[in-house]
Motif scaffolding. Sequence first.
Motif, PDB file in Angstrom:
ATOM      1  N   LYS A 278     -15.111   6.293   5.589  1.00 50.76           N
ATOM      2  CA  LYS A 278     -16.571   6.353   5.389  1.00 50.76           C
ATOM      3  C   LYS A 278     -17.269   5.083   5.852  1.00 50.76           C
ATOM      4  O   LYS A 278     -18.485   5.088   6.107  1.00 50.76           O
ATOM      5  N   ASP A 279     -16.509   3.995   6.002  1.00 53.29           N
ATOM      6  CA  ASP A 279     -17.075   2.726   6.466  1.00 53.29           C
ATOM      7  C   ASP A 279     -16.783   2.466   7.932  1.00 53.29           C
ATOM      8  O   ASP A 279     -16.955   1.346   8.428  1.00 53.29           O
ATOM      9  N   GLY A 280     -16.307   3.501   8.637  1.00 51.34           N
ATOM     10  CA  GLY A 280     -16.066   3.364  10.066  1.00 51.34           C
ATOM     11  C   GLY A 280     -14.649   3.006  10.453  1.00 51.34           C
ATOM     12  O   GLY A 280     -14.368   2.812  11.645  1.00 51.34           O
ATOM     13  N   GLY A 281     -13.742   2.911   9.476  1.00 49.62           N
ATOM     14  CA  GLY A 281     -12.353   2.617   9.773  1.00 49.62           C
ATOM     15  C   GLY A 281     -11.531   3.885   9.916  1.00 49.62           C
ATOM     16  O   GLY A 281     -12.069   4.994   9.917  1.00 49.62           O
ATOM     17  N   VAL A 282     -10.207   3.705  10.027  1.00 52.55           N
ATOM     18  CA  VAL A 282      -9.321   4.867  10.120  1.00 52.55           C
ATOM     19  C   VAL A 282      -8.716   5.208   8.769  1.00 52.55           C
ATOM     20  O   VAL A 282      -7.935   6.152   8.650  1.00 52.55           O
ATOM     21  N   GLY A 283      -9.082   4.456   7.738  1.00 48.25           N
ATOM     22  CA  GLY A 283      -8.622   4.771   6.396  1.00 48.25           C
ATOM     23  C   GLY A 283      -7.159   4.459   6.175  1.00 48.25           C
ATOM     24  O   GLY A 283      -6.580   3.594   6.860  1.00 48.25           O
ATOM     25  N   TYR A 284      -6.547   5.200   5.254  1.00 50.21           N
ATOM     26  CA  TYR A 284      -5.216   4.848   4.769  1.00 50.21           C
ATOM     27  C   TYR A 284      -4.358   6.102   4.580  1.00 50.21           C
ATOM     28  O   TYR A 284      -4.868   7.208   4.420  1.00 50.21           O
ATOM     29  N   SER A 285      -3.050   5.891   4.578  1.00 47.62           N
ATOM     30  CA  SER A 285      -2.104   6.984   4.381  1.00 47.62           C
ATOM     31  C   SER A 285      -1.516   6.990   2.983  1.00 47.62           C
ATOM     32  O   SER A 285      -0.545   7.699   2.714  1.00 47.62           O
ATOM     33  N   CYS A 286      -2.083   6.187   2.098  1.00 49.69           N
ATOM     34  CA  CYS A 286      -1.697   6.187   0.685  1.00 49.69           C
ATOM     35  C   CYS A 286      -2.810   5.525  -0.107  1.00 49.69           C
ATOM     36  O   CYS A 286      -3.636   4.785   0.446  1.00 49.69           O
ATOM     37  N   ILE A 287      -2.825   5.773  -1.403  1.00 46.68           N
ATOM     38  CA  ILE A 287      -3.862   5.205  -2.273  1.00 46.68           C
ATOM     39  C   ILE A 287      -3.620   3.723  -2.532  1.00 46.68           C
ATOM     40  O   ILE A 287      -4.564   2.942  -2.692  1.00 46.68           O
ATOM     41  N   ALA A 288      -2.357   3.320  -2.546  1.00 49.68           N
ATOM     42  CA  ALA A 288      -2.025   1.928  -2.880  1.00 49.68           C
ATOM     43  C   ALA A 288      -2.719   0.937  -1.951  1.00 49.68           C
ATOM     44  O   ALA A 288      -3.130  -0.143  -2.386  1.00 49.68           O
ATOM     45  N   GLU A 289      -2.858   1.294  -0.667  1.00 47.86           N
ATOM     46  CA  GLU A 289      -3.465   0.359   0.278  1.00 47.86           C
ATOM     47  C   GLU A 289      -4.932   0.101  -0.035  1.00 47.86           C
ATOM     48  O   GLU A 289      -5.391  -1.043  -0.040  1.00 47.86           O
ATOM     49  N   ILE A 290      -5.696   1.163  -0.285  1.00 43.62           N
ATOM     50  CA  ILE A 290      -7.120   0.951  -0.566  1.00 43.62           C
ATOM     51  C   ILE A 290      -7.293   0.206  -1.896  1.00 43.62           C
ATOM     52  O   ILE A 290      -8.199  -0.612  -2.049  1.00 43.62           O
ATOM     53  N   ARG A 291      -6.415   0.453  -2.851  1.00 42.22           N
ATOM     54  CA  ARG A 291      -6.491  -0.271  -4.117  1.00 42.22           C
ATOM     55  C   ARG A 291      -6.226  -1.766  -3.913  1.00 42.22           C
ATOM     56  O   ARG A 291      -6.858  -2.609  -4.560  1.00 42.22           O
ATOM     57  N   MET A 292      -5.329  -2.096  -3.009  1.00 39.11           N
ATOM     58  CA  MET A 292      -5.058  -3.499  -2.739  1.00 39.11           C
ATOM     59  C   MET A 292      -6.274  -4.161  -2.088  1.00 39.11           C
ATOM     60  O   MET A 292      -6.667  -5.276  -2.445  1.00 39.11           O
ATOM     61  N   ILE A 293      -6.883  -3.466  -1.148  1.00 38.78           N
ATOM     62  CA  ILE A 293      -8.055  -4.028  -0.476  1.00 38.78           C
ATOM     63  C   ILE A 293      -9.223  -4.162  -1.444  1.00 38.78           C
ATOM     64  O   ILE A 293      -9.963  -5.158  -1.416  1.00 38.78           O
ATOM     65  N   GLU A 294      -9.389  -3.210  -2.332  1.00 42.07           N
ATOM     66  CA  GLU A 294     -10.430  -3.316  -3.361  1.00 42.07           C
ATOM     67  C   GLU A 294     -10.174  -4.514  -4.267  1.00 42.07           C
ATOM     68  O   GLU A 294     -11.124  -5.211  -4.671  1.00 42.07           O
ATOM     69  N   ILE A 296      -8.602  -7.296  -3.399  1.00 45.16           N
ATOM     70  CA  ILE A 296      -8.908  -8.494  -2.613  1.00 45.16           C
ATOM     71  C   ILE A 296     -10.420  -8.725  -2.549  1.00 45.16           C
ATOM     72  O   ILE A 296     -10.911  -9.847  -2.709  1.00 45.16           O
ATOM     73  N   GLU A 297     -11.173  -7.648  -2.343  1.00 44.25           N
ATOM     74  CA  GLU A 297     -12.613  -7.785  -2.118  1.00 44.25           C
ATOM     75  C   GLU A 297     -13.426  -7.854  -3.408  1.00 44.25           C
ATOM     76  O   GLU A 297     -14.469  -8.516  -3.456  1.00 44.25           O
ATOM     77  N   HIS A 298     -12.962  -7.174  -4.475  1.00 47.52           N
ATOM     78  CA  HIS A 298     -13.780  -7.053  -5.689  1.00 47.52           C
ATOM     79  C   HIS A 298     -13.078  -7.536  -6.959  1.00 47.52           C
ATOM     80  O   HIS A 298     -13.652  -7.468  -8.043  1.00 47.52           O
ATOM     81  N   GLY A 299     -11.837  -7.968  -6.835  1.00 45.33           N
ATOM     82  CA  GLY A 299     -11.132  -8.484  -7.995  1.00 45.33           C
ATOM     83  C   GLY A 299     -10.329  -7.460  -8.764  1.00 45.33           C
ATOM     84  O   GLY A 299      -9.478  -7.813  -9.589  1.00 45.33           O
ATOM     85  N   LYS A 300     -10.593  -6.162  -8.513  1.00 45.28           N
ATOM     86  CA  LYS A 300      -9.826  -5.111  -9.177  1.00 45.28           C
ATOM     87  C   LYS A 300      -9.965  -3.813  -8.395  1.00 45.28           C
ATOM     88  O   LYS A 300     -10.966  -3.599  -7.689  1.00 45.28           O
ATOM     89  N   PRO A 301      -8.991  -2.906  -8.514  1.00 39.81           N
ATOM     90  CA  PRO A 301      -9.085  -1.634  -7.801  1.00 39.81           C
ATOM     91  C   PRO A 301     -10.034  -0.676  -8.511  1.00 39.81           C
ATOM     92  O   PRO A 301     -10.170  -0.720  -9.736  1.00 39.81           O
ATOM     93  N   THR A 302     -10.683   0.171  -7.739  1.00 42.58           N
ATOM     94  CA  THR A 302     -11.579   1.177  -8.315  1.00 42.58           C
ATOM     95  C   THR A 302     -11.138   2.610  -7.984  1.00 42.58           C
ATOM     96  O   THR A 302     -11.550   3.544  -8.666  1.00 42.58           O
ATOM     97  N   THR A 303     -10.351   2.763  -6.945  1.00 47.70           N
ATOM     98  CA  THR A 303      -9.866   4.095  -6.574  1.00 47.70           C
ATOM     99  C   THR A 303      -8.678   4.464  -7.456  1.00 47.70           C
ATOM    100  O   THR A 303      -7.680   3.740  -7.483  1.00 47.70           O
TER     101      THR A 303
END
Length: 335
Positions: A278-294, A296-303
Amino acid sequence: MKLASLKSGRDGKLVVVNNTLTKMVSATDIAPTMQAALDDWDNVEPKLNALYADLESGDVVGEIFDQTNCESPLPRAYQWADGSAYVNHVELVRKARNAEMPATFWTDPLMYQGGSDSFLAPRSPIVMPQTDGFGVDFEAEVAVITGDVPMGVSADDAVNYIRLIMIVNDVSLRGLIPNELGKGFGFFQSKPSSAFSPVCATPKQLGDVWQDGKLSLPLLSILNDDMFGKPEAGVDMTFNFGQLIAHAAKTRPLCAGTVIGSGTVSNKLDGGAGKPVKDGGVGYSCIAEIRMIETIEHGKPTTPFMQFGDKIQIEMFDKQGQSLFGQINQTLQQQ
């Protein structure tokens, strides 16, 4: 050539499937099961190819092919070894566990031996006793099935032993992984049964998108009907399938029907972690990756990880928009 295993007994019934995944013809007079075909591949492959050509040309009418009637191509296998060819993924999920990644991970493949006695059908539910504390996650990957591989094979020669290619959902229980790995003896409870695509294809069938032991097409993951990831499987693959097979065969031969996984397909963006679709990237093949990036960027995962009733679909299309292997389509259900 494309092959599938229809539900029948414990090891399925072998069928040849046309390129558009609309028609099939029984191949049991050539080999009763996928494993039987792999065990006698040199003799069986030409006969299966001839049957495939007849199905494609219309010389054989065939029957309607229904993906819901399929088992995984190998409903059970002698061996399932999953690598982590996309080191970007390994780096991210280890950060999520506050685990340092050794530099050797970039030069020597990481691999674990998974349970292969009970693969899930591609349209079967993922059944779990609970979600709390389990961290149920999908992992979209590419996988190959080998013939008999000699011990000590080189990475260059190893690709010649690849018989079939498919995709896989390697289910992971993220909440159980840290304590299990902390014991120093690897995955077991944290890696339940995986599901493979309805159809597998020969390397020749894939044409120029299969080069140098890599499959160069996007792998799509759709979570609850929203596009979650579409990374390119041929990009950021640190170790190709020849290298993964050679690693697995370093100290042992591999028998026909061995399944080797790529690990979660993962792309970098401008040298760093990727972005959601949704932000113009290719996204992820698992939930763990987006949680890690969240984190890094926000201090805690939200997904959140998967909850009961969530649905994951995994599929790959060729350049003409044709589904290559059919669709993995699974819902998380309570036991």
